[in-house]
Design a protein around this motif. Structure first.
Motif, PDB file in Angstrom:
ATOM      1  N   LEU A 123       0.835  -1.200   0.000  1.00  0.00           N
ATOM      2  CA  LEU A 123       0.000   0.000   0.000  1.00  0.00           C
ATOM      3  C   LEU A 123       0.869   1.250   0.000  1.00  0.00           C
ATOM      4  CD1 LEU A 123      -2.614  -0.970   2.755  1.00  0.00           C
ATOM      5  CD2 LEU A 123      -2.781  -1.358   0.283  1.00  0.00           C
ATOM      6  N   VAL A 124       0.403   2.273  -0.699  1.00  0.00           N
ATOM      7  CA  VAL A 124       1.064   3.578  -0.706  1.00  0.00           C
ATOM      8  C   VAL A 124       0.090   4.626  -0.196  1.00  0.00           C
ATOM      9  CG1 VAL A 124       1.872   5.449  -2.217  1.00  0.00           C
ATOM     10  CG2 VAL A 124       2.785   3.147  -2.506  1.00  0.00           C
ATOM     11  N   PHE A 125       0.591   5.521   0.662  1.00  0.00           N
ATOM     12  CA  PHE A 125      -0.211   6.629   1.178  1.00  0.00           C
ATOM     13  C   PHE A 125       0.449   7.952   0.791  1.00  0.00           C
ATOM     14  CE2 PHE A 125      -1.539   3.119   3.762  1.00  0.00           C
ATOM     15  CZ  PHE A 125      -2.852   3.379   4.140  1.00  0.00           C
ATOM     16  N   ALA A 126      -0.376   8.968   0.561  1.00  0.00           N
ATOM     17  CA  ALA A 126       0.115  10.303   0.228  1.00  0.00           C
ATOM     18  C   ALA A 126      -0.876  11.330   0.763  1.00  0.00           C
ATOM     19  CB  ALA A 126       0.270  10.459  -1.288  1.00  0.00           C
ATOM     20  N   PRO A 127      -0.473  12.599   0.860  1.00  0.00           N
ATOM     21  CA  PRO A 127      -1.394  13.623   1.346  1.00  0.00           C
ATOM     22  C   PRO A 127      -2.618  13.776   0.432  1.00  0.00           C
ATOM     23  CG  PRO A 127       0.864  14.420   1.416  1.00  0.00           C
ATOM     24  CD  PRO A 127       0.887  13.137   0.643  1.00  0.00           C
ATOM     25  N   TYR A 128      -3.735  14.143   1.028  1.00  0.00           N
ATOM     26  CA  TYR A 128      -4.947  14.431   0.266  1.00  0.00           C
ATOM     27  C   TYR A 128      -4.700  15.675  -0.567  1.00  0.00           C
ATOM     28  CZ  TYR A 128      -9.961  15.012  -0.662  1.00  0.00           C
ATOM     29  OH  TYR A 128     -11.189  15.145  -1.261  1.00  0.00           O
ATOM     30  N   ILE A 129      -5.205  15.659  -1.784  1.00  0.00           N
ATOM     31  CA  ILE A 129      -4.888  16.726  -2.731  1.00  0.00           C
ATOM     32  C   ILE A 129      -5.472  18.078  -2.323  1.00  0.00           C
ATOM     33  CG2 ILE A 129      -6.889  16.332  -4.217  1.00  0.00           C
ATOM     34  CD1 ILE A 129      -4.879  16.752  -6.607  1.00  0.00           C
ATOM     35  N   VAL A 130      -6.565  18.076  -1.553  1.00  0.00           N
ATOM     36  CA  VAL A 130      -7.178  19.341  -1.113  1.00  0.00           C
ATOM     37  C   VAL A 130      -6.557  19.756   0.211  1.00  0.00           C
ATOM     38  CG1 VAL A 130      -9.315  20.531  -0.526  1.00  0.00           C
ATOM     39  CG2 VAL A 130      -9.327  18.709  -2.251  1.00  0.00           C
ATOM     40  N   ASP A 131      -5.722  20.799   0.192  1.00  0.00           N
ATOM     41  CA  ASP A 131      -5.002  21.240   1.381  1.00  0.00           C
ATOM     42  C   ASP A 131      -4.553  22.682   1.169  1.00  0.00           C
ATOM     43  OD1 ASP A 131      -3.418  19.711   3.878  1.00  0.00           O
ATOM     44  OD2 ASP A 131      -2.400  21.506   3.154  1.00  0.00           O
ATOM     45  N   ARG A 132      -4.457  23.439   2.255  1.00  0.00           N
ATOM     46  CA  ARG A 132      -4.061  24.840   2.140  1.00  0.00           C
ATOM     47  C   ARG A 132      -2.617  25.003   1.675  1.00  0.00           C
ATOM     48  NH1 ARG A 132      -0.528  26.287   5.879  1.00  0.00           N
ATOM     49  NH2 ARG A 132      -0.430  25.188   7.877  1.00  0.00           N
ATOM     50  N   HIS A 133      -1.783  23.981   1.920  1.00  0.00           N
ATOM     51  CA  HIS A 133      -0.372  24.066   1.537  1.00  0.00           C
ATOM     52  C   HIS A 133      -0.195  23.451   0.144  1.00  0.00           C
ATOM     53  CE1 HIS A 133       3.904  24.056   1.540  1.00  0.00           C
ATOM     54  NE2 HIS A 133       4.057  24.174   2.852  1.00  0.00           N
ATOM     55  N   PRO A 134       0.250  24.208  -0.852  1.00  0.00           N
ATOM     56  CA  PRO A 134       0.398  23.687  -2.217  1.00  0.00           C
ATOM     57  C   PRO A 134       1.293  22.463  -2.309  1.00  0.00           C
ATOM     58  CG  PRO A 134       0.579  26.081  -2.213  1.00  0.00           C
ATOM     59  CD  PRO A 134       0.587  25.649  -0.774  1.00  0.00           C
ATOM     60  N   ASP A 135       2.333  22.387  -1.472  1.00  0.00           N
ATOM     61  CA  ASP A 135       3.235  21.238  -1.524  1.00  0.00           C
ATOM     62  C   ASP A 135       2.517  19.920  -1.245  1.00  0.00           C
ATOM     63  OD1 ASP A 135       5.345  22.836  -2.144  1.00  0.00           O
ATOM     64  OD2 ASP A 135       6.446  22.549  -0.270  1.00  0.00           O
ATOM     65  N   HIS A 136       1.491  19.966  -0.413  1.00  0.00           N
ATOM     66  CA  HIS A 136       0.783  18.740  -0.064  1.00  0.00           C
ATOM     67  C   HIS A 136      -0.014  18.212  -1.260  1.00  0.00           C
ATOM     68  CE1 HIS A 136       0.872  20.287   4.360  1.00  0.00           C
ATOM     69  NE2 HIS A 136       2.043  19.842   3.939  1.00  0.00           N
ATOM     70  N   GLY A 137      -0.761  19.097  -1.906  1.00  0.00           N
ATOM     71  CA  GLY A 137      -1.503  18.690  -3.098  1.00  0.00           C
ATOM     72  C   GLY A 137      -0.584  18.272  -4.225  1.00  0.00           C
ATOM     73  N   ASN A 138       0.514  18.998  -4.404  1.00  0.00           N
ATOM     74  CA  ASN A 138       1.460  18.661  -5.472  1.00  0.00           C
ATOM     75  C   ASN A 138       2.150  17.326  -5.218  1.00  0.00           C
ATOM     76  OD1 ASN A 138       0.849  21.044  -6.749  1.00  0.00           O
ATOM     77  ND2 ASN A 138       2.655  22.148  -6.027  1.00  0.00           N
ATOM     78  N   SER A 139       2.428  17.029  -3.946  1.00  0.00           N
ATOM     79  CA  SER A 139       3.060  15.743  -3.639  1.00  0.00           C
ATOM     80  C   SER A 139       2.112  14.594  -3.953  1.00  0.00           C
ATOM     81  CB  SER A 139       3.506  15.695  -2.179  1.00  0.00           C
ATOM     82  OG  SER A 139       2.398  15.751  -1.291  1.00  0.00           O
ATOM     83  N   ALA A 140       0.803  14.805  -3.753  1.00  0.00           N
ATOM     84  CA  ALA A 140      -0.172  13.767  -4.096  1.00  0.00           C
ATOM     85  C   ALA A 140      -0.114  13.454  -5.584  1.00  0.00           C
ATOM     86  CB  ALA A 140      -1.578  14.217  -3.699  1.00  0.00           C
ATOM     87  N   LYS A 141      -0.028  14.497  -6.403  1.00  0.00           N
ATOM     88  CA  LYS A 141       0.034  14.302  -7.856  1.00  0.00           C
ATOM     89  C   LYS A 141       1.318  13.596  -8.269  1.00  0.00           C
ATOM     90  CE  LYS A 141      -2.559  18.602  -8.602  1.00  0.00           C
ATOM     91  NZ  LYS A 141      -2.467  19.988  -9.143  1.00  0.00           N
ATOM     92  N   LEU A 142       2.436  14.003  -7.681  1.00  0.00           N
ATOM     93  CA  LEU A 142       3.715  13.381  -8.014  1.00  0.00           C
ATOM     94  C   LEU A 142       3.729  11.897  -7.646  1.00  0.00           C
ATOM     95  CD1 LEU A 142       6.203  16.179  -6.880  1.00  0.00           C
ATOM     96  CD2 LEU A 142       6.028  15.248  -9.195  1.00  0.00           C
ATOM     97  N   VAL A 143       3.218  11.580  -6.454  1.00  0.00           N
ATOM     98  CA  VAL A 143       3.201  10.188  -6.009  1.00  0.00           C
ATOM     99  C   VAL A 143       2.259   9.366  -6.884  1.00  0.00           C
ATOM    100  CG1 VAL A 143       2.676   8.615  -4.102  1.00  0.00           C
ATOM    101  CG2 VAL A 143       3.868  10.763  -3.653  1.00  0.00           C
ATOM    102  N   GLU A 144       1.118   9.933  -7.260  1.00  0.00           N
ATOM    103  CA  GLU A 144       0.197   9.234  -8.166  1.00  0.00           C
ATOM    104  C   GLU A 144       0.899   8.852  -9.464  1.00  0.00           C
ATOM    105  OE1 GLU A 144      -4.271  10.999  -7.178  1.00  0.00           O
ATOM    106  OE2 GLU A 144      -3.128  11.768  -8.875  1.00  0.00           O
TER     107      GLU A 144
END
Length: 237
Positions: A101-122
């Motif tokens: 299993l892989v987990f990543a931050p939820y894409i909806v977040d006030r910090h842009p890095d969190h949403g962007n990390s979700a996209k990169l990990v996807e």
């Protein structure tokens, strides 16, 4: 499919994973599940603390949760843009540890890095399973069973939850390890993380738990349906 570890949890910065799913990690670590945390950056743009301090705190927090290892991809903080070289670096981590299993931050977040990390990990999760895709280490392909997302800032109605009533204290202790982030040391400039941030996260988990009849729970999101292991009546509590 051969899996090397059970869970690979990604965060943009050290403390992201603890905020979103520290209780879940501690819970599964106690059952013998193998877990690795990967921080994408060294959080060099953090308003408080230093890179060196954050690394020490991250190690302490991971030890509290019972993880096997903590690694870093050394991508630029506030620079998590959709670049092929970044995707390849993350894909190399996935292929190395072969998680179920892989987990990543939820894409909806006030910090842009969190949403962007979700996209990169996807992107990396998908690419790591492509046979002809070449990562940084030129490793064999690996397909994960599922990818899920955890909340960091704020509250969103989760798709499913994990009961962390017995490990909420471990989650709190792992967050307290990040003294540079959650304790106000500079009175001239306060970030959103200081003062009562940990209390607000605990309150969120308590609210989620209340919805499902337990003391504390962490919420997660999925992009594909979840298969119930038993009959519907047996799963619903």
């Amino acid at each position: 499919m051969q899996y090397e570890i059970d869970i690979l949890a990604f965060g943009a910065h050290a403390d992201d994973v603890e905020i979103g799913m520290g209780g879940t990690i501690a819970k599964y670590a106690t059952t013998g599940k193998s877990i690795v945390i990967c921080d994408l950056t060294q959080a060099e743009m953090s308003s408080n603390g230093t890179v060196e301090t954050r690394m020490i705190e991250a190690k302490q927090a991971g030890d509290i949760l019972g993880i096997q290892e903590r690694v870093n991809t050394y991508l630029p903080d506030r620079g998590l843009l959709m670049k092929e070289e970044y995707i390849a670096r993350i894909a190399a981590i996935i292929r190395k540890y072969k998680p179920k299993l892989v987990f990543a931050p939820y894409i909806v977040d006030r910090h842009p890095d969190h949403g962007n990390s979700a996209k990169l990990v996807e992107e990396a999760v998908f690419s790591s399973g492509v046979r002809k895709y070449v990562d940084e280490q030129e490793q064999a392909p690996h397909r994960v069973e599922a990818m899920y997302y955890y909340m960091i800032n704020g509250y969103h109605k989760p798709h499913f939850v994990v009961d962390v009533s017995n490990t909420i204290d471990d989650k709190i202790k792992s967050l307290q390890a990040y003294n540079s982030q959650f304790e106000s040391t500079d009175t001239s400039y306060k970030t959103p993380l200081v003062d009562d941030y940990i209390e607000s996260i605990v309150a969120r988990e308590k609210m989620i738990g209340k919805e499902v009849g337990v003391s504390y729970a962490e919420g997660f999101f999925t992009k594909k349906p979840i298969l119930l292991s038993n009959d519907l009546i047996g799963e619903v509590k």
